[in-house]
Design a protein around this motif. Structure first.
Motif, PDB file in Angstrom:
ATOM      1  N   TYR A 159      48.637   6.726 -12.603  1.00 48.79           N
ATOM      2  CA  TYR A 159      48.195   6.871 -11.218  1.00 48.79           C
ATOM      3  C   TYR A 159      49.373   6.607 -10.286  1.00 48.79           C
ATOM      4  O   TYR A 159      50.051   5.593 -10.403  1.00 48.79           O
ATOM      5  CB  TYR A 159      47.073   5.869 -10.951  1.00 48.79           C
ATOM      6  CG  TYR A 159      46.544   5.840  -9.531  1.00 48.79           C
ATOM      7  CD1 TYR A 159      45.369   6.504  -9.188  1.00 48.79           C
ATOM      8  CD2 TYR A 159      47.195   5.119  -8.536  1.00 48.79           C
ATOM      9  CE1 TYR A 159      44.865   6.460  -7.897  1.00 48.79           C
ATOM     10  CE2 TYR A 159      46.704   5.067  -7.240  1.00 48.79           C
ATOM     11  CZ  TYR A 159      45.549   5.740  -6.931  1.00 48.79           C
ATOM     12  OH  TYR A 159      45.047   5.685  -5.646  1.00 48.79           O
ATOM     13  N   GLY A 161      50.475   6.906  -5.992  1.00 44.08           N
ATOM     14  CA  GLY A 161      49.904   7.116  -4.669  1.00 44.08           C
ATOM     15  C   GLY A 161      50.814   6.627  -3.561  1.00 44.08           C
ATOM     16  O   GLY A 161      51.748   5.849  -3.780  1.00 44.08           O
ATOM     17  N   ARG A 180      45.064   6.560   1.743  1.00 46.16           N
ATOM     18  CA  ARG A 180      46.108   6.924   0.788  1.00 46.16           C
ATOM     19  C   ARG A 180      45.844   8.304   0.199  1.00 46.16           C
ATOM     20  O   ARG A 180      44.730   8.806   0.230  1.00 46.16           O
ATOM     21  CB  ARG A 180      46.189   5.901  -0.346  1.00 46.16           C
ATOM     22  CG  ARG A 180      45.036   5.964  -1.330  1.00 46.16           C
ATOM     23  CD  ARG A 180      45.171   4.994  -2.478  1.00 46.16           C
ATOM     24  NE  ARG A 180      44.991   3.616  -2.055  1.00 46.16           N
ATOM     25  CZ  ARG A 180      44.794   2.621  -2.911  1.00 46.16           C
ATOM     26  NH1 ARG A 180      44.783   2.856  -4.224  1.00 46.16           N
ATOM     27  NH2 ARG A 180      44.605   1.388  -2.479  1.00 46.16           N
ATOM     28  N   THR A 181      46.891   8.888  -0.313  1.00 47.35           N
ATOM     29  CA  THR A 181      46.793  10.107  -1.113  1.00 47.35           C
ATOM     30  C   THR A 181      47.317   9.782  -2.505  1.00 47.35           C
ATOM     31  O   THR A 181      48.248   8.980  -2.648  1.00 47.35           O
ATOM     32  CB  THR A 181      47.592  11.263  -0.474  1.00 47.35           C
ATOM     33  OG1 THR A 181      47.509  12.420  -1.303  1.00 47.35           O
ATOM     34  CG2 THR A 181      49.051  10.885  -0.279  1.00 47.35           C
ATOM     35  N   PHE A 182      46.716  10.381  -3.537  1.00 47.77           N
ATOM     36  CA  PHE A 182      47.074   9.975  -4.897  1.00 47.77           C
ATOM     37  C   PHE A 182      46.991  11.154  -5.858  1.00 47.77           C
ATOM     38  O   PHE A 182      46.422  12.212  -5.552  1.00 47.77           O
ATOM     39  CB  PHE A 182      46.153   8.847  -5.380  1.00 47.77           C
ATOM     40  CG  PHE A 182      44.699   9.223  -5.437  1.00 47.77           C
ATOM     41  CD1 PHE A 182      44.162   9.823  -6.585  1.00 47.77           C
ATOM     42  CD2 PHE A 182      43.867   8.994  -4.364  1.00 47.77           C
ATOM     43  CE1 PHE A 182      42.827  10.173  -6.640  1.00 47.77           C
ATOM     44  CE2 PHE A 182      42.525   9.337  -4.413  1.00 47.77           C
ATOM     45  CZ  PHE A 182      42.007   9.930  -5.547  1.00 47.77           C
ATOM     46  N   LYS A 196      43.709  15.190  -8.178  1.00 46.75           N
ATOM     47  CA  LYS A 196      44.331  14.796  -6.913  1.00 46.75           C
ATOM     48  C   LYS A 196      43.247  14.446  -5.903  1.00 46.75           C
ATOM     49  O   LYS A 196      42.109  14.914  -6.016  1.00 46.75           O
ATOM     50  CB  LYS A 196      45.202  15.929  -6.356  1.00 46.75           C
ATOM     51  CG  LYS A 196      46.342  16.344  -7.260  1.00 46.75           C
ATOM     52  CD  LYS A 196      47.106  17.502  -6.645  1.00 46.75           C
ATOM     53  CE  LYS A 196      48.238  17.972  -7.561  1.00 46.75           C
ATOM     54  NZ  LYS A 196      48.993  19.108  -6.969  1.00 46.75           N
TER      55      LYS A 196
END
Length: 208
Positions: A159, A161, A180-182, A196
């Protein structure tokens, strides 16, 4: 010796005795004293080494409806602006079965996903905010990078992010808005095109 001279000598003797006695008992009026501004020593300053807290948020991954997740995490300050962090997060991954084009089940329905990650944060900006115009609260905006492992059913993947955290400070407690974006490097999730996503939520806690 005439009486006049004798009386004058007695008077001088009395004056000398009084002056000597006065000088023996007189103390200095000016007594300088060293004054110290602020606290007496550095150890008396209240310090905070880090913070911990709980959070709740929404996780929206591509081709999936948003689901709720719960987070427990902590930060440890490594400088005036830098800090390291660690989080444990759990939530329902999907309310439906995810299959590939051949009907093979990639992720079962109502599987609980568990995320363990750590990272590094940096406070970009600091300021104060007031909601009533009477009292102001300090705030700080930090950028955070995450690296960890997400376990989803029978599979798992790395993972990564990148997120923002706006933290409002209220004495020893804080309230934070997080986003957040991950991306998850999980073969099953990649095959299902759900690897995603973005996440946003609210967290609160205290300093220690």
């Amino acid at each position: 010796m005439t009486p006049l001279i004798k009386n004058f000598c007695v008077f001088l003797s009395l004056v000398a005795v009084v002056v000597a006695d006065t000088q023996a008992e007189t103390t200095d009026i000016y007594q300088p004293r060293v004054l110290v501004a602020g606290v007496k020593k550095q150890e008396s300053i209240e310090r905070t080494n880090g913070s911990w807290g709980f959070g709740v948020g929404q996780v929206a991954q591509e081709n999936l409806t948003a689901s709720m997740a719960f987070t427990f995490g902590g930060r440890y300050f490594t400088g005036e602006r830098w800090y390291v962090l660690a989080n444990l997060q759990a939530g329902n991954f999907s309310d439906r079965v995810i299959t590939d084009s051949n009907g093979k089940v990639l992720v079962k329905k109502d599987v609980t996903s568990v995320l363990v990650n750590s990272g590094l944060g940096y406070n970009l900006m600091q300021g104060s905010a007031s909601f009533s115009g009477v009292r102001a609260y300090p705030w700080q905006l930090g950028i955070e990078a995450y690296l960890g492992e997400q376990f989803t059913g029978d599979s798992s993947g790395r993972y990564t992010g990148l997120g923002l955290s706006w933290q409002l400070i209220m004495g020893k407690r804080w309230l934070s808005l997080d986003s957040r974006t991950f991306q998850i490097n999980d073969d099953n999730l990649k095959q299902a095109k759900v690897s995603k996503g973005i996440q946003w939520g609210l967290s609160f806690g205290s300093y220690f």
